[in-house]
Design an enzyme around this catalytic site. Structure first.
Site, PDB file in Angstrom:
ATOM      1  N   PHE A   1       0.862  -1.175   0.000  1.00 38.05           N
ATOM      2  CA  PHE A   1       0.000   0.000   0.000  1.00 38.05           C
ATOM      3  C   PHE A   1       0.905   1.235   0.000  1.00 38.05           C
ATOM      4  O   PHE A   1       1.809   1.353   0.836  1.00 38.05           O
ATOM      5  CB  PHE A   1      -0.945   0.000   1.201  1.00 38.05           C
ATOM      6  CG  PHE A   1      -1.983   1.074   1.091  1.00 38.05           C
ATOM      7  CD1 PHE A   1      -2.979   1.000   0.126  1.00 38.05           C
ATOM      8  CD2 PHE A   1      -1.953   2.180   1.919  1.00 38.05           C
ATOM      9  CE1 PHE A   1      -3.929   2.003  -0.005  1.00 38.05           C
ATOM     10  CE2 PHE A   1      -2.905   3.193   1.800  1.00 38.05           C
ATOM     11  CZ  PHE A   1      -3.886   3.101   0.835  1.00 38.05           C
TER      12      PHE A   1
ATOM     13  N   ASP B   1       2.564  -4.870   8.408  1.00 41.69           N
ATOM     14  CA  ASP B   1       1.371  -4.030   8.371  1.00 41.69           C
ATOM     15  C   ASP B   1       0.174  -4.970   8.246  1.00 41.69           C
ATOM     16  O   ASP B   1       0.033  -5.676   7.244  1.00 41.69           O
ATOM     17  CB  ASP B   1       1.450  -3.062   7.182  1.00 41.69           C
ATOM     18  CG  ASP B   1       0.225  -2.153   7.095  1.00 41.69           C
ATOM     19  OD1 ASP B   1      -0.808  -2.457   7.724  1.00 41.69           O
ATOM     20  OD2 ASP B   1       0.300  -1.149   6.364  1.00 41.69           O
TER      21      ASP B   1
ATOM     22  N   TYR C   1     -10.335   0.274  11.187  1.00 37.00           N
ATOM     23  CA  TYR C   1     -11.612   0.659  10.541  1.00 37.00           C
ATOM     24  C   TYR C   1     -11.990  -0.231   9.368  1.00 37.00           C
ATOM     25  O   TYR C   1     -12.980   0.028   8.705  1.00 37.00           O
ATOM     26  CB  TYR C   1     -11.621   2.135  10.143  1.00 37.00           C
ATOM     27  CG  TYR C   1     -10.529   2.613   9.213  1.00 37.00           C
ATOM     28  CD1 TYR C   1     -10.594   2.374   7.843  1.00 37.00           C
ATOM     29  CD2 TYR C   1      -9.461   3.350   9.689  1.00 37.00           C
ATOM     30  CE1 TYR C   1      -9.619   2.839   6.994  1.00 37.00           C
ATOM     31  CE2 TYR C   1      -8.465   3.824   8.840  1.00 37.00           C
ATOM     32  CZ  TYR C   1      -8.555   3.562   7.496  1.00 37.00           C
ATOM     33  OH  TYR C   1      -7.577   4.023   6.657  1.00 37.00           O
ATOM     34  N   LYS C   2     -11.195  -1.281   9.131  1.00 32.33           N
ATOM     35  CA  LYS C   2     -11.538  -2.212   8.068  1.00 32.33           C
ATOM     36  C   LYS C   2     -12.262  -3.411   8.698  1.00 32.33           C
ATOM     37  O   LYS C   2     -13.396  -3.277   9.134  1.00 32.33           O
ATOM     38  CB  LYS C   2     -10.270  -2.603   7.307  1.00 32.33           C
ATOM     39  CG  LYS C   2      -9.583  -1.401   6.645  1.00 32.33           C
ATOM     40  CD  LYS C   2      -8.294  -1.798   5.945  1.00 32.33           C
ATOM     41  CE  LYS C   2      -7.556  -0.588   5.401  1.00 32.33           C
ATOM     42  NZ  LYS C   2      -8.220   0.039   4.254  1.00 32.33           N
TER      43      LYS C   2
END
Lengths: 413, 413
Positions: free
Chosen positions: B128, B200, B225-226
């Site tokens: 990412f 991560d 928040y995922k």
């Protein structure tokens, strides 16, 4: 003095053109809240706004809210709404991350812009500690010979800032004493020595009039959860003078500061302007609350607020010094209006215990080491009768020595 | 195949032991939400918890809530609640700041612990982007000869990680492809070369079983928040292996990481253990929401969730490949279970336009450059019939070419 009765304070409240703004806030009955300099009171609108964000934007619209509800642009939109309160222009402010982190970004950016030969960051030993810690963290990690020069009085500024100074980093209103710097004069004097000036507005944004452009400041950070009433720990703000936007770089270069965050490039390329101060995804619910605090300021202006703030702090100082005379209190906060923010501090040898007792009696101030009792006056909702009543309770506690001097100290943020 | 009917999917839902957990979430009727890998759905409890924080803790108790409501300890308390989901122990995790910022802190700390002669950070070009940007920001600012080595396939790891490697920094589940690394094997191989390993977990925490201790990982960050359903942009988490706690230092050394934050010392001295990963004051309302997401996980365990996740992604892949055969889709996500997270991606030459049309028909996935349509499967609330229905709609859109190929691209976070 003319205000030395509760009736006189009632008359001041009756004449106060800002009095109606108190109704915008949820203030617990029976409490005299003099800690808005630490955590601002809750605007009524915050609850409804939270429901909207949680039920509609998160619950119903889900991922689509990044665009539909403008979540992605919230740091900029709120920044633009905050800008007039600090004399900043459009697209110069973002609301994001914490004050500590924003200070790190802007200090790093300032060092990058500044001549590499200038190796000293000047600040006050009495600055809010996290500002010093962040400067310490940054400079130790850079390991390029930077050092932090701590001064003990504002008078030292004239000699401390010199041809070696990279950045003068000051908090506009001191968190403990309430001392207010003359932003324009200090900035100009430092810039004449070739320094860049970074202001921390944590205790002044929403409390005193600020004009970053008139002062020709270079950088500023600040807090939204004190006088701006944005909610506990709400994201902070960052301002960069437009003349620095093009050169500005900072090491916390997350995807929100990329020029094209959704093209998913593996190499970083900075976005335009103040977006360079952004880093990663923001806590939307806390961020959204900031708007409810800012909306109250649209009902008045900073000069009207300043007039009332000074009237409140003048009254408090006068009443404490007259009604609590001989009870061991000593004023810490400067008397001249030009050197005073919107909170007032007194020392007492049992300051912690006295504050604890005040809180038990519904007068909410706070305590800061060493021996300092702080009382914050928020002209949006503090009443003149609050001042009278707080002093009455303080006098009684002190006169009766009605406090537990061995009270265990608990942290208060 | 046996699941190739809607009735068969209904039977799977009827037999699903996790099906009751769907009732913990607010899912809009008529929507098939396949984007929990980007923003998790709202737990019903979040609204009530927000009301409590806003009305009682902020509005009524005000500043006292830092102690009374435990705001100050929230990063640690939530960290301890999250820890079992990632195989971490007590006092090893904090929930704080953003994933980007936590990655910066932990990468900086890793470089400090690592031998100074090791100058290479290895990561994937397809990581990412913000992870790469933060590493770039850190290393450029340090200016000590660090460089970032980007690999293009996981197979390159065996040669890319060598005696020059300081840190191997990987995202456990790739955000675009859904590829899952073997954490234990990769960690061990890298450590045999003397590298430190930073994971991560943004796309794997709450999605796949993780055991940081069993893998002997060094550092980890991740997102709440995922799959953890903590709310939009909710604060992220950071984990440090206990063996590194004593030496760990990081440059974002704000007052919350100080050993005695309220003594207001001008010099920084690090606190104990994982508190060293903290920086400044946290956004309390957003932070408090994280607990509502974590509480759902107490109703099940990661192995049960993994079984359902694989059943859902197996079903989706099989149904797309059978029912949408010849319609231009190509699977991006690995087929082997051991290499698959909880989202599935397909490319299509008009991927953006097709996804836009899917969304218009209530099937919410998302799009990532180039040409990738992502579909996330959250076993806490995704149903087998959702999979069937999503594929039916996808098939119709593709078969009818019912999408606007010139659709303007909008950002989706």
């Amino acid at each position: 003095m003319t205000n030395s009765s509760r009736a006189a304070c009632q008359a001041l409240d009756a004449d106060d053109p800002l009095a109606p703004l108190r109704t915008w806030f949820d203030l617990p009955p029976g409490m005299i809240y003099l800690d808005g300099n630490s955590l601002g009171a809750r605007p009524h609108a915050a609850l409804q706004r939270a429901q909207q964000v949680i039920q509609q934007e998160w619950g119903h619209d889900l991922i689509r809210s990044w665009n539909k509800a403008g979540w992605f642009d919230l740091p900029s939109r709120l920044g633009n709404k905050l800008a007039p309160l600090i004399g900043a222009g459009e697209n110069e402010v973002v609301v994001t991350d914490s004050t500590s982190i924003n200070l790190f970004k802007l200090l790093a950016g300032a060092l990058q812009i500044q001549a590499a030969s200038r190796k000293v960051i000047v600040t006050e030993r009495d600055n809010f500690p996290t500002d010093i810690y962040m400067a310490q963290g940054l400079t130790e990690w850079l390991d390029r010979g930077y050092r932090i020069h701590l001064i003990d009085t504002p008078q030292e500024l004239t000699t401390a800032v010199n041809a070696e100074t990279a950045v003068l980093m000051l908090t506009h209103v001191n968190y403990r004493s309430g001392h207010l710097h003359d932003m324009q004069a200090v900035t100009q004097a430092a810039q004449e020595q070739g320094a860049l000036v970074l202001w921390d507005l944590a205790h002044s944004a929403g409390a005193v009039p600020i004009d970053l452009h008139a002062a020709n400041a270079d950088f500023a950070v600040g807090c939204t959860y004190k006088y701006l009433n944005g909610g506990p720990g709400a994201p902070a703000f960052a301002w960069i003078a437009p003349r620095h936007h093009a050169q500005f770089r900072q090491p916390l270069s997350g995807w929100w500061s990329h020029q094209a965050p959704f093209t998913m490039q593996p190499a970083f390329a900075p976005g335009e302007g103040i977006r360079r101060a952004l880093c990663g995804t923001q806590p939307v619910i806390s961020l959204a609350m900031v708007e409810c605090g800012l909306d109250v300021f649209a009902q008045t202006d900073m000069h009207a607020l300043r007039r009332k703030s000074l009237a409140l702090t003048d009254l408090f100082i006068a009443l404490v010094e007259s009604r609590c005379a001989g009870l061991g209190l000593a004023l810490v906060t400067p008397r001249p209006h030009a050197q005073r923010g919107s909170h007032v501090s007194f020392t007492h040898v049992h300051g912690y215990a006295v504050m604890r007792e005040l809180i038990a009696h519904g007068v909410i101030g706070d305590y800061r080491e060493p021996q300092v009792m702080r009382f914050g006056f928020t002209p949006l909702y503090t009443q003149f009768t609050d001042v009278w009543d707080a002093v009455s309770i303080l006098r009684r506690i002190l006169a009766d020595q009605d406090y537990e001097i061995d009270a265990r100290q608990e942290a208060v943020t």
